[in-house]
Design a protein around this motif. Structure first.
Motif, PDB file in Angstrom:
ATOM      1  N   ARG A  93       1.002  -1.315  -0.078  1.00 39.36           N
ATOM      2  CA  ARG A  93       0.136   0.051   0.119  1.00 39.36           C
ATOM      3  C   ARG A  93       0.731   1.148   0.056  1.00 39.36           C
ATOM      4  O   ARG A  93       0.457   2.356  -0.643  1.00 39.36           O
ATOM      5  CB  ARG A  93      -0.982   0.020   1.119  1.00 39.36           C
ATOM      6  CG  ARG A  93      -2.189  -0.874   0.939  1.00 39.36           C
ATOM      7  CD  ARG A  93      -3.381  -0.409   1.706  1.00 39.36           C
ATOM      8  NE  ARG A  93      -3.260  -0.262   3.009  1.00 39.36           N
ATOM      9  CZ  ARG A  93      -3.544  -0.888   4.170  1.00 39.36           C
ATOM     10  NH1 ARG A  93      -4.346  -2.196   3.941  1.00 39.36           N
ATOM     11  NH2 ARG A  93      -3.555  -0.416   5.401  1.00 39.36           N
ATOM     12  N   GLN A 100       1.895   9.145  -5.586  1.00 41.56           N
ATOM     13  CA  GLN A 100       0.863  10.246  -5.261  1.00 41.56           C
ATOM     14  C   GLN A 100       1.383  11.132  -4.438  1.00 41.56           C
ATOM     15  O   GLN A 100       1.304  12.297  -4.469  1.00 41.56           O
ATOM     16  CB  GLN A 100      -0.501   9.697  -4.490  1.00 41.56           C
ATOM     17  CG  GLN A 100      -1.090   8.957  -5.694  1.00 41.56           C
ATOM     18  CD  GLN A 100      -2.404   8.108  -4.898  1.00 41.56           C
ATOM     19  OE1 GLN A 100      -2.168   7.133  -4.387  1.00 41.56           O
ATOM     20  NE2 GLN A 100      -3.647   8.931  -4.758  1.00 41.56           N
ATOM     21  N   ARG A 136      -5.860  13.923   3.339  1.00 40.46           N
ATOM     22  CA  ARG A 136      -6.388  12.777   3.240  1.00 40.46           C
ATOM     23  C   ARG A 136      -5.299  11.678   2.859  1.00 40.46           C
ATOM     24  O   ARG A 136      -5.018  10.581   3.467  1.00 40.46           O
ATOM     25  CB  ARG A 136      -7.226  12.608   1.949  1.00 40.46           C
ATOM     26  CG  ARG A 136      -8.514  13.328   2.337  1.00 40.46           C
ATOM     27  CD  ARG A 136      -9.594  13.360   1.078  1.00 40.46           C
ATOM     28  NE  ARG A 136     -10.453  14.259   1.273  1.00 40.46           N
ATOM     29  CZ  ARG A 136     -11.426  14.722   0.446  1.00 40.46           C
ATOM     30  NH1 ARG A 136     -11.314  14.546  -0.783  1.00 40.46           N
ATOM     31  NH2 ARG A 136     -12.452  15.772   0.704  1.00 40.46           N
ATOM     32  N   LEU A 137      -4.248  12.152   2.003  1.00 42.80           N
ATOM     33  CA  LEU A 137      -3.024  11.188   1.781  1.00 42.80           C
ATOM     34  C   LEU A 137      -2.518  10.819   2.755  1.00 42.80           C
ATOM     35  O   LEU A 137      -1.651  10.002   2.941  1.00 42.80           O
ATOM     36  CB  LEU A 137      -2.420  11.858   0.388  1.00 42.80           C
ATOM     37  CG  LEU A 137      -2.618  11.563  -0.924  1.00 42.80           C
ATOM     38  CD1 LEU A 137      -1.852  12.339  -1.712  1.00 42.80           C
ATOM     39  CD2 LEU A 137      -2.486  10.084  -1.215  1.00 42.80           C
TER      40      LEU A 137
ATOM     41  N   ASP B 315     -10.711  19.326   8.526  1.00 41.42           N
ATOM     42  CA  ASP B 315      -9.835  17.938   8.509  1.00 41.42           C
ATOM     43  C   ASP B 315      -9.786  17.344   7.098  1.00 41.42           C
ATOM     44  O   ASP B 315      -9.244  17.941   6.098  1.00 41.42           O
ATOM     45  CB  ASP B 315     -10.614  16.953   9.550  1.00 41.42           C
ATOM     46  CG  ASP B 315      -9.793  15.682   9.592  1.00 41.42           C
ATOM     47  OD1 ASP B 315      -8.609  15.754   9.199  1.00 41.42           O
ATOM     48  OD2 ASP B 315     -10.119  14.615  10.406  1.00 41.42           O
ATOM     49  N   LYS B 316     -10.729  16.231   6.837  1.00 41.85           N
ATOM     50  CA  LYS B 316     -10.687  15.835   5.311  1.00 41.85           C
ATOM     51  C   LYS B 316     -11.983  16.121   4.517  1.00 41.85           C
ATOM     52  O   LYS B 316     -12.082  15.766   3.485  1.00 41.85           O
ATOM     53  CB  LYS B 316     -10.639  14.435   5.346  1.00 41.85           C
ATOM     54  CG  LYS B 316      -9.110  13.714   6.096  1.00 41.85           C
ATOM     55  CD  LYS B 316      -8.953  12.220   6.169  1.00 41.85           C
ATOM     56  CE  LYS B 316      -9.783  11.735   7.315  1.00 41.85           C
ATOM     57  NZ  LYS B 316      -9.547  12.244   8.733  1.00 41.85           N
ATOM     58  N   ASP B 391     -15.656  10.743   0.189  1.00 41.65           N
ATOM     59  CA  ASP B 391     -14.465  11.488  -0.584  1.00 41.65           C
ATOM     60  C   ASP B 391     -13.714  11.916   0.940  1.00 41.65           C
ATOM     61  O   ASP B 391     -12.454  11.611   0.466  1.00 41.65           O
ATOM     62  CB  ASP B 391     -14.952  12.910  -0.953  1.00 41.65           C
ATOM     63  CG  ASP B 391     -15.807  12.775  -2.065  1.00 41.65           C
ATOM     64  OD1 ASP B 391     -15.958  11.538  -2.861  1.00 41.65           O
ATOM     65  OD2 ASP B 391     -16.306  13.768  -2.625  1.00 41.65           O
ATOM     66  N   PRO B 392     -14.144  12.085   2.149  1.00 41.24           N
ATOM     67  CA  PRO B 392     -13.166  12.304   2.859  1.00 41.24           C
ATOM     68  C   PRO B 392     -12.365  11.170   3.519  1.00 41.24           C
ATOM     69  O   PRO B 392     -11.033  11.194   3.809  1.00 41.24           O
ATOM     70  CB  PRO B 392     -14.019  13.212   4.270  1.00 41.24           C
ATOM     71  CG  PRO B 392     -15.197  13.278   3.699  1.00 41.24           C
ATOM     72  CD  PRO B 392     -15.434  12.592   2.306  1.00 41.24           C
ATOM     73  N   GLU B 395      -9.691   7.690   1.057  1.00 45.95           N
ATOM     74  CA  GLU B 395      -8.300   7.357   0.895  1.00 45.95           C
ATOM     75  C   GLU B 395      -7.954   6.583   2.124  1.00 45.95           C
ATOM     76  O   GLU B 395      -7.033   5.566   1.955  1.00 45.95           O
ATOM     77  CB  GLU B 395      -7.774   8.651   1.007  1.00 45.95           C
ATOM     78  CG  GLU B 395      -6.152   8.624   0.670  1.00 45.95           C
ATOM     79  CD  GLU B 395      -5.852   8.259  -0.917  1.00 45.95           C
ATOM     80  OE1 GLU B 395      -5.177   7.378  -1.224  1.00 45.95           O
ATOM     81  OE2 GLU B 395      -6.606   9.128  -1.499  1.00 45.95           O
ATOM     82  N   VAL B 396      -8.474   6.760   3.263  1.00 46.75           N
ATOM     83  CA  VAL B 396      -7.969   5.979   4.552  1.00 46.75           C
ATOM     84  C   VAL B 396      -8.596   4.573   4.513  1.00 46.75           C
ATOM     85  O   VAL B 396      -8.009   3.759   4.929  1.00 46.75           O
ATOM     86  CB  VAL B 396      -8.344   6.724   5.886  1.00 46.75           C
ATOM     87  CG1 VAL B 396      -7.808   5.982   7.078  1.00 46.75           C
ATOM     88  CG2 VAL B 396      -7.642   8.111   5.743  1.00 46.75           C
TER      89      VAL B 396
END
Lengths: 194, 775
Positions: A93, A100, A136-137, B315-316, B391-392, B395-396
């Motif tokens: 991962r 990115q 987020r990344l 935050d996100k 969306d927020p 990624e996690v």
């Protein structure tokens, strides 16, 4: 009851030793194993694992010749690194996310902190959508890195209190493999361009 | 001046000059604390006596200094309550004092105040110096406040909230007082708070009856720092914006004050140092309108807030208010400054979410005594899901990325207790919500539900009125999964305090058969110490569909345990019973099955198992490994699986001779076994070629293999040892021995994968590998 003078001198020392023996502190930490593991994982994530031998014909021959006397890679790996399915999965991962993150490292938006995690340093140059993407990344990356460090601690049967030492060793590796121009945190809050 | 305390007498007096020290706080503990020097240019002793004893005069001094700002007065009363629980109230306004002052017929024309420090409720003034001149124009007395300077002006707040400090405040004011008309007119008043900006005040008020109006205005306040202090934001939180403010006040009846105000800003930019929050080009607009009854200490406030431009990052979560404007409407009634009744309130994040709230708060400052109803009406779920969840968090939690939701949703919740220790009960409803993972709406699961929840931050507390759990229904339709395939499924659930209980038996299909969930409970779900229980009845259930899905094999296995009970605790789900299966004519027992770190992505499934009398032919027929006949027993100890891959195991396989069961191993199996172990093919060269021409399988006496996976390395050992030789396969009268020559040989994970792939490829090509590869 009388005690010999010579014994009297020894008694405090023995009491001290006795007390000392009551406190058993496990200070074992396989630093070299963790360092090698960090080197291997970070190298692979950063795309440096494929680096094999030299490219020129003559050097290639010399390299192959020298390999006859060196232990095989698998053997070296067996002695010094730690891995398992969970570590490999997290590593995969991290590898997938690395491209990115790279542009944001290049722009100086994020940097390699001194505790083994990525940190946002300056996102002022980004628009709000990009800021959201970076947040987020970075969260996903740090969550995976934390997972990786925890897996290594577990695989080595270390106490969870040793996590910070694993993080610290990895921090050094992440910083060493950072590309020139990327920001790294030398001391808390002290960011420099590599 | 207080006659009962010696501290209040003048300490030095001359005809024209008096130095006066007084601690009025000793006289009136809850009132003004004064320490100053007054320089008299007229007859002062009467004034001082009056000032020292009359609370309203002290209020007037404040009134003058603070320019009658109702906003400040309200802040003072608010602050006094937060600080010391005083009895500040708006009806004790300084207006009524003027009669007394007028009656005393003050003979002063100018007086100067120096080094005045005092505290009035939550407002603290340090080192105030001012010059007030008094002139008369007919019946009108004009007070002019010039060169008023306050070194420190502090709005005190209870810890941990930081007090708000203004330094070097200057005030200029001109107040005309018409004694005949009983009218006070603030002609000009300018309060300069250096870090905030300048406040302009003006207005006219009647002292004897209703009437009068005033306003406070500032076109350009630097309110960022003040707001950051009020909201206790971090030092590194950058919040800069110009704020335009205007408040209008009127007094239609003697005990009523009406107010109306507007605060607006544009180009608001915010950024915190940890980069979690950010905002750009925000243009908030706040409108407030209301009335306050000075006698009853009650009032009402209608407010609206809107954000129609700019972007924000929380935050996100990213929101563009130009596309999704945010509006807030609020209508509340205040009973004192503690109790609030929210008549109505509505929040609307256009095209994403809307909600309403009604109820009461009995202690506004501590946010306790909450009795609030929240209601989110039925609305589309798609944008809410995408913007605020997918969306927020995608990624996690990558699983969210491909999940699409369509349909309607709504919710209702009741909040009680305090914000620090809330209790929330309610439900979330979904109406025809389709959930698809693949982008194929036809395969979407359709959910209709009223899902109840009950959160209590103090689970140990016993309620005076024991509450029943709220019941709800979850209806799932069109379940077309590879494992579960059914048209409809109904779950009846009850939300108990911090948990859920399944009320009905749920029968689920697995292939052509079915199993039943007879018990499912979760407790303390919001805490890390969550516990739970799950009971499955699945006696005689064929597991072929499940194993086919999980292991990509058509292994025949049937569950023979009548009941499978699992317990959840310490983030670990574990089986309470041994799990027995019939597998390929033999039996298999799974012991100590558990899943650790259940809610983490790095969850680890672990088990130990043993089996006996498994038909080797049927087992090897399932793979391309090559045929072996006989019976097999074995043990796998501490098999750990994480991220779908084995992390560790210790596996022992042994053939068991059974009368009438031939023990033979095929050529392919022999070669693959050798290749797997890293040895060379036994059938190399001319002799080998001849053997493979005439023999396709061989008899064996025993197979005994131990395979250990640890730290990504496999160790393969033979379990048969004779004369110092370690055999994996011991031949019969004829046949081939497979000997482990490298007992310390370790095969890396990647190498093993490569070997297995090679075996697979060779099998697909219809042969066996001719040569093993040693690392």
């Amino acid at each position: 009851m009388t005690i010999n003078t010579g014994w009297k001198k020894i008694i405090p020392f023995m009491i001290f030793l006795g007390l000392l023996s009551c406190v058993t502190v496990n200070i074992y930490f396989p630093a070299e194993e963790v360092r090698k593991t960090a080197e291997e994982i970070v190298g692979e994530v950063r795309g440096q694992a494929e680096q094999t031998g030299p490219q020129s014909f003559l050097l290639q021959r010399l390299f192959q010749f020298s390999c006859l006397f060196a232990p095989s890679e698998a053997h070296a790996q067996a002695e010094t690194t730690v891995s398992n399915g969970a570590i490999r999965a997290v590593k995969e991962r991290l590898k997938q996310r690395a491209p990115q993150l790279a542009p944001f490292f290049d722009q100086g938006v994020i940097g390699e902190s001194n505790n083994g995690y990525v940190r946002i340093i300056a996102s002022g140059s980004l628009d709000m959508k990009q800021k959201a993407a970076v947040n987020r990344l970075v969260e996903a990356e740090n969550k995976d890195r934390r997972q990786l460090y925890q897996e290594i601690v577990r695989a080595l049967n270390l106490d969870s209190s040793q996590l910070s030492r694993v993080e610290s060793i990895f921090a050094s590796e992440w910083q060493q493999t950072a590309r020139p121009g990327w920001k790294i945190e030398k001391a808390p809050g002290q960011w420099v361009k590599k | 001046m207080c006659r009962q305390h010696s501290a209040c007498v003048p300490v030095f007096s001359t005809t024209n000059h008096l130095i006066y020290t007084s601690n009025l706080n000793q006289c009136r503990p809850s009132s003004l604390n004064l320490s100053c020097k007054l320089f008299q240019s007229g007859r002062l002793s009467g004034v001082l006596r009056f000032a020292g004893t009359n609370r309203r005069v002290r209020a007037f001094v404040l009134f003058l200094i603070l320019a009658s700002s109702a906003g400040w007065a309200a802040a003072a009363v608010y602050g006094s309550r937060t600080l010391d629980g005083g009895e500040g109230s708006l009806h004790r306004s300084p207006f009524g004092v003027l009669d007394d002052l007028w009656a005393n017929n003050l003979p002063i024309d100018t007086f100067t105040v120096e080094q005045l420090s005092f505290r009035w409720r939550a407002l603290s003034f340090e080192n105030l110096s001012a010059t007030v001149s008094l002139s008369t124009s007919g019946k009108i007395k004009i007070f002019k406040l010039t060169e008023c300077h306050i070194k420190k002006f502090v709005f005190l707040r209870n810890p941990p909230s930081k007090s708000i400090l203004f330094e070097n405040v200057t005030i200029k004011a001109k107040v005309a007082w018409d004694g005949e008309q009983n009218e006070v007119k603030i002609e000009t008043c300018e309060v300069n708070l250096p870090t905030l900006g300048v406040l302009h005040c003006e207005g006219t008020f009647r002292t004897d009856r209703e009437g009068g109006a005033g306003s406070i205005e500032s076109p350009h306040l630097k309110a960022g720092r003040l707001l950051a202090d009020l909201l206790a934001l971090d030092e590194g939180f950058s919040l800069n914006f110009p704020l335009a403010a205007r408040f209008d006040l009127s007094r239609p009846t003697p005990d009523q004050v009406h107010f109306e105000g507007k605060l607006s800003a544009s180009g608001v930019k915010l950024q915190d140092k940890s980069f979690i929050y950010a905002g750009e080009n925000l243009s908030p607009l706040l409108k407030i309108k209301g009335a306050w009854n000075l006698t009853q200490e009650r009032g009402r406030v209608d407010a609206s807030f809107s954000l129609r431009t700019g972007e924000v990052l929380i935050d996100k979560i990213y929101l563009d208010f130009a596309k999704t404007p945010l509006t807030l409407q609020l209508s509340l009634a205040l009973d004192g400054l503690q109790k609030v009744n929210i008549a109505s309130s509505q929040i609307l994040l256009e095209s994403i979410w809307s909600a309403q709230c009604k109820g009461s708060i009995s202690n506004l400052l501590q946010m306790s005594g909450l009795d609030l109803d929240f209601f989110s009406p039925t609305q589309p779920i798609q944008s809410f899901w995408n913007k605020l969840i997918k969306d927020p968090l995608g990624e996690v939690h990558p699983a969210l990325h491909g999940t699409n939701l369509n349909g309607q949703w709504g919710s209702r919740a009741h909040l009680e207790g305090s914000l620090a220790r809330p209790k929330v009960r309610g439900w979330v409803g979904l109406e025809e919500v389709s959930v698809d993972y693949s982008g194929k709406p036809a395969d979407a699961v359709v959910i209709n539900c009223e899902f109840p929840f009950w959160f209590d931050s103090n689970p140990q507390a016993s309620s005076d009125k024991p509450l029943n759990g709220r019941k709800g229904v979850i209806q799932l339709d069109n379940l077309k999964g590879s494992l579960l395939n059914l048209n409809s499924l109904t779950l009846l659930v009850e939300a108990q305090k911090n948990g859920w209980v399944l009320l009905n038996d749920v029968t689920l299909p697995l292939g052509k058969d079915q199993f039943k969930i007879s018990e499912f409970e979760l407790h303390d779900v919001w805490s890390p110490e969550r516990t739970g229980q799950l009971v499955i009845l699945a006696d005689g259930l064929p597991l072929r569909p499940l194993l086919g899905r999980l292991l990509d094999t058509s292994l025949e296995a049937t569950l023979t345990s009548p009941k499978l009970a699992f317990r959840l605790g310490n983030n670990r789900l574990e089986s309470l019973d041994k799990i027995d299966l019939d597998v390929l004519s033999g039996s298999l027992r799974i012991e100590s099955f558990a899943i650790d770190r259940l809610l983490s992505s790095g969850r680890v499934a672990s088990l130990s198992a043993s089996w006996n009398d498994v038909d080797l032919k049927r087992l090897t027929d399932l793979t391309d490994f090559g045929e072996i006949t006989g019976r097999l027993k074995g043990v796998v100890d501490n098999l750990q699986i994480s991220y779908g891959m084995p992390v560790a195991f210790d596996l022992m396989l042994e053939s068991v001779p059974r009368p009438g069961v031939p023990q033979r191993i095929s050529l392919a199996a022999l070669e693959n076994l050798t290749a797997l172990g890293g040895g060379q093919s036994p059938f190399m060269g001319l002799a080998g070629g001849l053997i493979t021409t005439f023999f396709k399988d061989f008899s064996y006496q025993k197979i005994g293999i131990r395979c250990i996976l640890k730290n990504d390395f496999f160790t393969i050992r033979g379990l048969i040892e004779e004369n110092g030789t370690e055999y994996l396969v011991k031949r019969g009268l004829t046949g081939v021995n497979v000997i482990n020559q490298h007992t310390s040989n370790r095969i890396s994970w990647n190498d093993m994968i490569r070997r297995l792939e090679r075996i697979n490829r060779t099998a697909e090509q219809g042969g066996a590998p001719t040569q093993g590869e040693e690392k």
